[in-house]
Design a protein around this motif. Structure first.
Motif, PDB file in Angstrom:
ATOM      1  N   LYS A 135       0.826  -1.203   0.000  1.00 21.56           N
ATOM      2  CA  LYS A 135       0.000   0.000   0.000  1.00 21.56           C
ATOM      3  C   LYS A 135       0.866   1.262   0.000  1.00 21.56           C
ATOM      4  O   LYS A 135       0.527   2.253  -0.632  1.00 21.56           O
ATOM      5  CB  LYS A 135      -0.928  -0.015   1.219  1.00 21.56           C
ATOM      6  N   ALA A 136       2.003   1.202   0.682  1.00 20.68           N
ATOM      7  CA  ALA A 136       2.901   2.354   0.758  1.00 20.68           C
ATOM      8  C   ALA A 136       3.798   2.465  -0.473  1.00 20.68           C
ATOM      9  O   ALA A 136       4.600   3.382  -0.575  1.00 20.68           O
ATOM     10  CB  ALA A 136       3.747   2.261   2.018  1.00 20.68           C
ATOM     11  N   GLY A 137       3.665   1.508  -1.407  1.00 22.01           N
ATOM     12  CA  GLY A 137       4.479   1.545  -2.620  1.00 22.01           C
ATOM     13  C   GLY A 137       5.903   1.061  -2.401  1.00 22.01           C
ATOM     14  O   GLY A 137       6.798   1.371  -3.178  1.00 22.01           O
ATOM     15  N   LEU A 138       6.108   0.279  -1.342  1.00 25.72           N
ATOM     16  CA  LEU A 138       7.454  -0.188  -1.016  1.00 25.72           C
ATOM     17  C   LEU A 138       7.712  -1.614  -1.479  1.00 25.72           C
ATOM     18  O   LEU A 138       8.799  -2.141  -1.254  1.00 25.72           O
ATOM     19  CB  LEU A 138       7.691  -0.063   0.496  1.00 25.72           C
ATOM     20  N   GLY A 139       6.745  -2.231  -2.107  1.00 28.22           N
ATOM     21  CA  GLY A 139       6.940  -3.556  -2.688  1.00 28.22           C
ATOM     22  C   GLY A 139       6.938  -4.660  -1.655  1.00 28.22           C
ATOM     23  O   GLY A 139       6.237  -4.608  -0.652  1.00 28.22           O
ATOM     24  N   THR A 140       7.772  -5.637  -1.901  1.00 30.83           N
ATOM     25  CA  THR A 140       7.877  -6.811  -1.030  1.00 30.83           C
ATOM     26  C   THR A 140       8.850  -6.520   0.111  1.00 30.83           C
ATOM     27  O   THR A 140       9.602  -5.541   0.058  1.00 30.83           O
ATOM     28  CB  THR A 140       8.407  -8.010  -1.832  1.00 30.83           C
ATOM     29  N   PRO A 141       8.876  -7.377   1.139  1.00 30.94           N
ATOM     30  CA  PRO A 141       9.875  -7.190   2.198  1.00 30.94           C
ATOM     31  C   PRO A 141      11.313  -7.183   1.659  1.00 30.94           C
ATOM     32  O   PRO A 141      12.151  -6.427   2.148  1.00 30.94           O
ATOM     33  CB  PRO A 141       9.641  -8.383   3.128  1.00 30.94           C
ATOM     34  N   GLU A 142      11.568  -7.963   0.626  1.00 34.25           N
ATOM     35  CA  GLU A 142      12.908  -7.994   0.037  1.00 34.25           C
ATOM     36  C   GLU A 142      13.237  -6.659  -0.643  1.00 34.25           C
ATOM     37  O   GLU A 142      14.348  -6.143  -0.526  1.00 34.25           O
ATOM     38  CB  GLU A 142      13.026  -9.148  -0.974  1.00 34.25           C
ATOM     39  N   GLU A 143      12.252  -6.095  -1.345  1.00 34.65           N
ATOM     40  CA  GLU A 143      12.450  -4.792  -1.983  1.00 34.65           C
ATOM     41  C   GLU A 143      12.616  -3.703  -0.923  1.00 34.65           C
ATOM     42  O   GLU A 143      13.453  -2.810  -1.061  1.00 34.65           O
ATOM     43  CB  GLU A 143      11.270  -4.461  -2.902  1.00 34.65           C
ATOM     44  N   TYR A 144      11.842  -3.794   0.142  1.00 37.59           N
ATOM     45  CA  TYR A 144      11.954  -2.822   1.215  1.00 37.59           C
ATOM     46  C   TYR A 144      13.314  -2.939   1.901  1.00 37.59           C
ATOM     47  O   TYR A 144      13.930  -1.939   2.249  1.00 37.59           O
ATOM     48  CB  TYR A 144      10.820  -3.009   2.224  1.00 37.59           C
ATOM     49  N   ARG A 145      13.799  -4.154   2.035  1.00 35.52           N
ATOM     50  CA  ARG A 145      15.133  -4.370   2.619  1.00 35.52           C
ATOM     51  C   ARG A 145      16.201  -3.698   1.757  1.00 35.52           C
ATOM     52  O   ARG A 145      17.114  -3.058   2.277  1.00 35.52           O
ATOM     53  CB  ARG A 145      15.407  -5.862   2.757  1.00 35.52           C
ATOM     54  N   ARG A 146      16.084  -3.838   0.438  1.00 33.49           N
ATOM     55  CA  ARG A 146      17.052  -3.181  -0.465  1.00 33.49           C
ATOM     56  C   ARG A 146      16.955  -1.664  -0.322  1.00 33.49           C
ATOM     57  O   ARG A 146      17.963  -0.964  -0.336  1.00 33.49           O
ATOM     58  CB  ARG A 146      16.823  -3.618  -1.908  1.00 33.49           C
TER      59      ARG A 146
END
Length: 169
Positions: A135-146
């Motif tokens: 919802k925040a446009g941050l993607g998956t946890p892996e994408e957010y980690r990057r």
């Protein structure tokens, strides 16, 4: 501030002549709206976009100690101050690269893991955590980690280059 959008229109030269020679396509040509991000500053070859600026202003507004501007002039000053901060940060990152300052992922992993875990613990379930990231446009946890790794790298590069330049004075 409203987000700038540009429209890309297909321009066909000699459309009347081509239409007489070509069969009508099965799918009609429709003007397409393509949102592009406006560049608000360039540092070296690195653009800073309206999105970058808005993202930083929104993050600033999330701070409980943030005092909202009282009028448009104060808001414009805030935006200009934030833009200047983004430019200064990019100058430091580029200076770090020029000086050969590097940060390995291994140096950031513990901090990234801790921050990711702290954020994940704010949600009752993994499903809700993932839904909020989307919802925040941050993607998956892996994408957010990057994303977190990149943000921490930039911050650490800035810190190290300032330390290095201070030592050299």
């Amino acid at each position: 501030m409203s987000r700038m959008k540009f429209f890309v229109l297909a321009m066909l030269g000699g459309a009347a002549t081509l239409a007489a020679q070509q069969p009508v396509p099965a799918v009609p040509v429709v003007d397409t709206i393509v949102p592009l991000d406006r560049i608000v500053a360039v540092v070296g070859t690195q653009p800073i976009t309206q999105y970058d600026l808005q993202e930083r202003v929104l993050a600033l507004q999330q701070n409980p100690n943030f005092q909202r501007p009282n009028n448009e002039a104060e808001f414009e000053k805030l935006v200009l101050d934030v833009l200047n901060q983004l430019v200064d940060e990019e100058v430091l990152v580029q200076k770090a690269n020029a000086l050969g300052v590097e940060i390995l992922d291994a140096e950031l992993n513990l901090g990234v893991d801790n921050q990711l875990e702290e954020i994940r613990n704010r949600f009752p379930s993994e499903v809700e955590f993932r839904a909020e990231l989307q919802k925040a446009g941050l993607g998956t946890p892996e994408e957010y980690r990057r994303f977190l790794t990149d943000a921490m790298r930039r911050t650490e590069l800035q810190r190290r280059v300032v330390d290095k330049l201070r030592r050299e004075l």
